[in-house]
Design an enzyme around this catalytic site. Structure first.
Site, PDB file in Angstrom:
ATOM      1  N   GLY A   9       1.485   4.896  -0.028  1.00 15.32           N
ATOM      2  CA  GLY A   9       0.803   6.163   0.244  1.00 15.32           C
ATOM      3  C   GLY A   9       1.705   7.342  -0.071  1.00 15.32           C
ATOM      4  O   GLY A   9       2.735   7.195  -0.736  1.00 15.32           O
TER       5      GLY A   9
ATOM      6  N   ASP B 125       0.877  -1.176   0.000  1.00 16.38           N
ATOM      7  CA  ASP B 125       0.000   0.000   0.000  1.00 16.38           C
ATOM      8  C   ASP B 125       0.910   1.220   0.000  1.00 16.38           C
ATOM      9  O   ASP B 125       1.467   1.579   1.038  1.00 16.38           O
ATOM     10  CB  ASP B 125      -0.894  -0.065   1.247  1.00 16.38           C
ATOM     11  CG  ASP B 125      -1.629   1.246   1.516  1.00 16.38           C
ATOM     12  OD1 ASP B 125      -1.777   2.060   0.585  1.00 16.38           O
ATOM     13  OD2 ASP B 125      -2.048   1.448   2.678  1.00 16.38           O
TER      14      ASP B 125
ATOM     15  N   THR C 177       0.910  28.744  22.139  1.00 18.26           N
ATOM     16  CA  THR C 177       0.687  28.637  20.694  1.00 18.26           C
ATOM     17  C   THR C 177       0.766  27.184  20.214  1.00 18.26           C
ATOM     18  O   THR C 177      -0.131  26.691  19.508  1.00 18.26           O
ATOM     19  CB  THR C 177       1.733  29.484  19.926  1.00 18.26           C
ATOM     20  OG1 THR C 177       1.668  30.827  20.420  1.00 18.26           O
ATOM     21  CG2 THR C 177       1.458  29.468  18.429  1.00 18.26           C
TER      22      THR C 177
ATOM     23  N   LEU D  49      -7.082   4.863  -5.168  1.00 15.16           N
ATOM     24  CA  LEU D  49      -7.186   3.412  -5.010  1.00 15.16           C
ATOM     25  C   LEU D  49      -7.294   3.021  -3.540  1.00 15.16           C
ATOM     26  O   LEU D  49      -8.000   2.068  -3.181  1.00 15.16           O
ATOM     27  CB  LEU D  49      -5.933   2.789  -5.629  1.00 15.16           C
ATOM     28  CG  LEU D  49      -5.896   1.297  -5.817  1.00 15.16           C
ATOM     29  CD1 LEU D  49      -7.095   0.806  -6.602  1.00 15.16           C
ATOM     30  CD2 LEU D  49      -4.601   0.910  -6.532  1.00 15.16           C
ATOM     31  N   ASP D  50      -6.600   3.769  -2.672  1.00 11.13           N
ATOM     32  CA  ASP D  50      -6.667   3.449  -1.235  1.00 11.13           C
ATOM     33  C   ASP D  50      -8.093   3.621  -0.705  1.00 11.13           C
ATOM     34  O   ASP D  50      -8.545   2.860   0.153  1.00 11.13           O
ATOM     35  CB  ASP D  50      -5.651   4.277  -0.433  1.00 11.13           C
ATOM     36  CG  ASP D  50      -5.724   5.778  -0.683  1.00 11.13           C
ATOM     37  OD1 ASP D  50      -6.435   6.225  -1.625  1.00 11.13           O
ATOM     38  OD2 ASP D  50      -5.060   6.524   0.072  1.00 11.13           O
TER      39      ASP D  50
ATOM     40  N   ASP E 278     -10.164   7.500   6.614  1.00  9.32           N
ATOM     41  CA  ASP E 278      -8.736   7.179   6.602  1.00  9.32           C
ATOM     42  C   ASP E 278      -7.977   8.422   7.058  1.00  9.32           C
ATOM     43  O   ASP E 278      -7.999   9.460   6.397  1.00  9.32           O
ATOM     44  CB  ASP E 278      -8.333   6.758   5.183  1.00  9.32           C
ATOM     45  CG  ASP E 278      -6.899   6.243   5.108  1.00  9.32           C
ATOM     46  OD1 ASP E 278      -6.095   6.557   6.018  1.00  9.32           O
ATOM     47  OD2 ASP E 278      -6.574   5.532   4.144  1.00  9.32           O
TER      48      ASP E 278
ATOM     49  N   THR F 116      -1.950  10.939   5.385  1.00  8.62           N
ATOM     50  CA  THR F 116      -1.372  12.194   4.896  1.00  8.62           C
ATOM     51  C   THR F 116      -2.510  13.163   4.577  1.00  8.62           C
ATOM     52  O   THR F 116      -2.471  14.335   4.939  1.00  8.62           O
ATOM     53  CB  THR F 116      -0.542  11.935   3.625  1.00  8.62           C
ATOM     54  OG1 THR F 116       0.343  10.843   3.885  1.00  8.62           O
ATOM     55  CG2 THR F 116       0.236  13.161   3.231  1.00  8.62           C
TER      56      THR F 116
ATOM     57  N   ARG G 257       4.499   6.945   3.253  1.00  8.12           N
ATOM     58  CA  ARG G 257       5.282   5.732   3.491  1.00  8.12           C
ATOM     59  C   ARG G 257       4.597   4.556   2.803  1.00  8.12           C
ATOM     60  O   ARG G 257       3.473   4.671   2.313  1.00  8.12           O
ATOM     61  CB  ARG G 257       5.405   5.478   4.994  1.00  8.12           C
ATOM     62  CG  ARG G 257       4.047   5.479   5.684  1.00  8.12           C
ATOM     63  CD  ARG G 257       4.178   5.320   7.174  1.00  8.12           C
ATOM     64  NE  ARG G 257       2.862   5.307   7.799  1.00  8.12           N
ATOM     65  CZ  ARG G 257       2.622   4.744   8.968  1.00  8.12           C
ATOM     66  NH1 ARG G 257       3.594   4.183   9.629  1.00  8.12           N
ATOM     67  NH2 ARG G 257       1.411   4.761   9.464  1.00  8.12           N
ATOM     68  N   VAL G 258       5.311   3.420   2.815  1.00  7.86           N
ATOM     69  CA  VAL G 258       4.764   2.208   2.190  1.00  7.86           C
ATOM     70  C   VAL G 258       4.464   1.192   3.282  1.00  7.86           C
ATOM     71  O   VAL G 258       5.324   0.858   4.091  1.00  7.86           O
ATOM     72  CB  VAL G 258       5.774   1.591   1.198  1.00  7.86           C
ATOM     73  CG1 VAL G 258       5.184   0.330   0.557  1.00  7.86           C
ATOM     74  CG2 VAL G 258       6.161   2.600   0.139  1.00  7.86           C
TER      75      VAL G 258
END
Ligand SMILES: Nc1ncnc2c1ncn2[C@@H]1O[C@H](COP(=O)(O)OP(=O)(O)OP(=O)(O)O)[C@@H](O)[C@H]1O
Ligand SMILES: CC(C)(CO)[C@@H](O)C(=O)NCCC(=O)O
Ligand SMILES: [K+]
Length: 244
Positions: A14, A12, A175, A99-100, A120, A123, A17-18
């Site tokens: 993304g 998968d 802050t 696709l995800d 999901d 990112t 990362r993978v």
């Protein structure tokens, strides 16, 4: 002698990362983060074939495919145009849907026979709504938690952030804390809104959540939401059962 059950390597890919999983027709076994090409080679040794789902950089995907080809392992690049009947995409042009997202819907269908929404928290944050018949109704895309914080830091003069950690308290007193609790409440808000949207449409439904930043939100999920970190791999498994 027991027969070896074939295991497939699922990737998968993304934008951050993978993730990988070893998947049989029935279960998701080993899962983790793919570190480098050596790691990939080790995983290839025990796989019958490779299924690749990517929403990431095509150059990066091409590099991984070179490694797979050099090990003579069978591989398939999945796409949303591949027909798996369980979910009908709402888009006029289904190829534009990530696709995800499609795989997360396919995965969720395995766990639910009711209408459902799947979120999901990666990112980007995505949410997709599906009716009882497997019709995708539509969804939402918005920045992920890290992206929200980074873009605040980048586009303001005086808003400072602490990129090393997350303040998870409900309200901030400086802050950095205000930014962190603000970004987290945005993400919690989309979960609440997804719940509300479903409640307005359906009397009975399921909510699912996955993605790398779920842990920051976990204590405050709306009641009943199901956290299934490997949901995308369950979606890919569906694909393997139909194709392999
Ligand atoms: N080891 C890690 N490496 C990178 N990101 C991590 C790690 N552990 C947790 N995260 C978090 O996971 C988030 C990315 O989530 P995820 O891996 O689900 O997304 P992705 O698949 O890269 O992107 P997307 O699916 O949204 O395109 C990052 O924002 C980061 O905060
Ligand atoms: C939204 C992301 C980045 C989430 O990973 C991915 O699904 C994607 O690149 N989608 C393409 C655009 C769309 O889904 O409409
Ligand atoms: K992304």
């Amino acid at each position: 002698m027991s027969e070896r059950i074939p295991e497939y390597l699922c990737l998968d890919i993304g934008n951050s990362r993978v993730k990988y999983a070893m998947v049989t027709k029935r279960e998701v076994t080993d899962t983790g983060i793919l570190t480098d090409q050596n790691h990939l080679q080790q995983l290839l040794v025990k796989s019958e074939g490779v299924y690749i789902a990517s929403v990431g950089q095509t150059e990066y995907v091409a590099e991984l495919i070179k490694v797979i080809q050099s090990s003579n392992c069978r591989y398939e690049l999945l796409s949303t145009s591949t027909q798996v009947q369980a979910i009908a995409v709402a888009y006029n042009n289904p190829a534009k849907l990530g696709l995800d997202r499609w795989l997360a819907m396919l995965g969720a269908r395995r766990f639910s026979s009711r209408p459902f929404a799947v979120l999901d928290i990666g990112t980007a944050i995505t949410c997709d709504f599906v009716d009882v018949g497997g019709q995708h109704l539509g969804g939402w895309i918005c920045p992920g938690i890290q992206l929200m914080r980074q873009s605040l830091a980048k586009n303001t003069a005086r808003v400072t952030t602490n990129q090393q950690q997350w303040y998870v308290g409900d309200i901030g007193k400086d802050t950095e804390e205000c930014v962190d609790s603000g970004c987290l409440v945005m993400a919690k808000g989309i979960i609440d809104r997804a719940d509300l949207w479903m409640k307005n449409q359906f009397s009975d439904y399921d909510l699912f959540i996955c993605g790398g930043d779920c842990d920051l939100l976990l204590p405050e999920f709306v009641s009943g939401i199901r956290h299934i970190p490997d949901i995308i791999f369950y979606g890919m498994m569906q694909f393997i059962s139909e194709k392999a």
